[in-house]
Design an enzyme around this catalytic site. Sequence first.
Site, PDB file in Angstrom:
ATOM      1  N   GLU A 182      18.150 -10.311   6.594  1.00 44.13           N
ATOM      2  CA  GLU A 182      16.712 -10.593   6.564  1.00 44.13           C
ATOM      3  C   GLU A 182      15.930  -9.598   7.417  1.00 44.13           C
ATOM      4  OE1 GLU A 182      15.007 -12.452   4.677  1.00 44.13           O
ATOM      5  OE2 GLU A 182      16.671 -13.454   3.698  1.00 44.13           O
ATOM      6  N   TYR A 211      11.415   1.243  13.007  1.00 46.90           N
ATOM      7  CA  TYR A 211      11.186   0.132  13.949  1.00 46.90           C
ATOM      8  C   TYR A 211      12.448  -0.129  14.780  1.00 46.90           C
ATOM      9  CZ  TYR A 211       6.767  -1.051  11.709  1.00 46.90           C
ATOM     10  OH  TYR A 211       5.490  -1.016  11.222  1.00 46.90           O
ATOM     11  N   CYS A 236       5.629 -11.470 -10.194  1.00 47.53           N
ATOM     12  CA  CYS A 236       4.295 -11.680  -9.617  1.00 47.53           C
ATOM     13  C   CYS A 236       4.052 -10.620  -8.542  1.00 47.53           C
ATOM     14  CB  CYS A 236       4.174 -13.091  -9.042  1.00 47.53           C
ATOM     15  SG  CYS A 236       2.474 -13.553  -8.705  1.00 47.53           S
TER      16      CYS A 236
HETATM   17  S1  SF4 Z   1       1.315 -16.674 -13.904  1.00 42.42           S
HETATM   18 FE1  SF4 Z   1       0.653 -16.824 -11.780  1.00 42.42          FE
HETATM   19  S2  SF4 Z   1       2.544 -16.872 -10.571  1.00 42.42           S
HETATM   20 FE2  SF4 Z   1       3.055 -16.141 -12.624  1.00 42.42          FE
HETATM   21  S3  SF4 Z   1       2.978 -13.882 -12.495  1.00 42.42           S
HETATM   22 FE3  SF4 Z   1       0.950 -14.596 -13.214  1.00 42.42          FE
HETATM   23  S4  SF4 Z   1      -0.233 -14.814 -11.345  1.00 42.42           S
HETATM   24 FE4  SF4 Z   1       1.910 -14.738 -10.705  1.00 42.42          FE
END
Ligand code: SF4
Length: 486
Positions: free
Chosen positions: A34, A79, A209
């Site tokens: 992480e 870093y 997204c």
């Molecule tokens: S539907 Fe909403 S969560 Fe899905 S890719 Fe588009 S903006 Fe992002």
Amino acid sequence: MPWRKAWVDPQTISDPAELRKTLEIRAYEVWISEIMLQQTRVAVVIDYWGRWMAKWPTIHDLAAAKPEDVLSAWSGLGYYSRATRIHEAAKLAVGDPDMKGLLPSSARDLDAKIPGVGRYTAGAISCIVFGRAEPMVDGNVLRVLSRQLGIYGNIKTGKAVIDAIWAAADAMVKATSELDGPNGETSREPNDRPGRWGQALMELGSTICTPNPNCSQCPITSTCRVYMEGELKASKSKETLKTMADIEDAACILCEPFDDGAGGSDDDSTQVKNRTNKAEVRQSKQATLAAFAFTRRPAKDATSSSSPSATSGAPSKATMDIITSHARRFPVKVIKKAVREEETLVCAIRRSDGHYLIHRRPLKGLLAGLWEFPSQLLGPSAKPDKGKREQLATAYVSSLMNGGKEGRKKTTKISCGGELGSVPWLFSHIKLTMHVFLFEVGEDAEVAEDEEQPRRWVASGEVDAESMGTGMRKCWKMVQDAVEES
Ligand code: SF4
């Protein structure tokens, strides 16, 4: 990704000592992955993580490592203070009579007790390793949830916005991790769902997204507020717009004014200008978080996936363009701080026996604790030309060579091989130009001492093994090429 492994279900390991050992290693593996993932791309981390684990397979091995070896293993990730903090944290966890090398399972304890572990990393370790229902919200998840919830806010520095998204993530992971008991009751015993849920959201943010979203492939459009708004924009149906107006009965205190006229511009300055020119903007009513979190529109057909591409009523390309253009504007674009420009003189000083002088950087600040060729930063307003830079570099090297111990001062003969070239290097907040010089001195050269920046001579063949930053290694390559050619 090698650090992704099946969740360790405590019920499946009956021997407490074995369970403890297994969890200790898993927590250590996830922790290192992480922190590395906060530095760079997954593909790069795979190599670094693999080498790190081969060198120090347990937290006890890491705690016993030499600081310079840890910095060297981190070299190239940037870093460097993070590497030092990981090392300090490993020593602390191993030496602590309660932990004895096993990191705490609760996010709160991880955040409070382990140096360098913040809210996100604490949540990730707690979820992924210990199966606890804790939110893990990185930059990708902030973006996904700001769109899912329709929050047009600043996810970089807007505290109220960030807190609201963390609160939503907390509620979601708790709901997701609930298990049905045999008598219809629910329980929140640790299980694999929190980790899978958190990692799925992060993956969605890094693959679909993204800042430029691919909504047509998204599996969670049915709960996405901005997707719904985009559909409405495309349909311009009076009836649906009226429905929206009815439910948008409260202006959101989190959202900034939203200028519909700004369209889908990717130009940050245009968006910021349009947003802040309040005399011209129309403030759309945004739903409150409470009203819209976790609502789901009715599915358009019986398929289980809500991805538009998987439904028979998939939007047309024109509609999808409007949806993604609308989604792309979320969250609010923040103008990045201008990077500071700096110049430094990097002086490779070569003794006649082929050794080079290096010194250690201060233990705090940029590239803390790394070794480098003696370097002098130029003042912010100084813009010396090449000739002046050579004069300054020569004066600097003279001050190092001729400042030996009291009573032993002597004048060392210094010969300057000139400026070899310049290496540009970009840090997150600084654009640094390193002007590289090569100097030759005699074998009896005496070096000024400096307690804060220890100095030593290293053989040419050993420079590569020193813990140096990547920019300094590029300077070293330039020096090697020049020496080979001479
Ligand atoms: S539907 Fe909403 S969560 Fe899905 S890719 Fe588009 S903006 Fe992002």
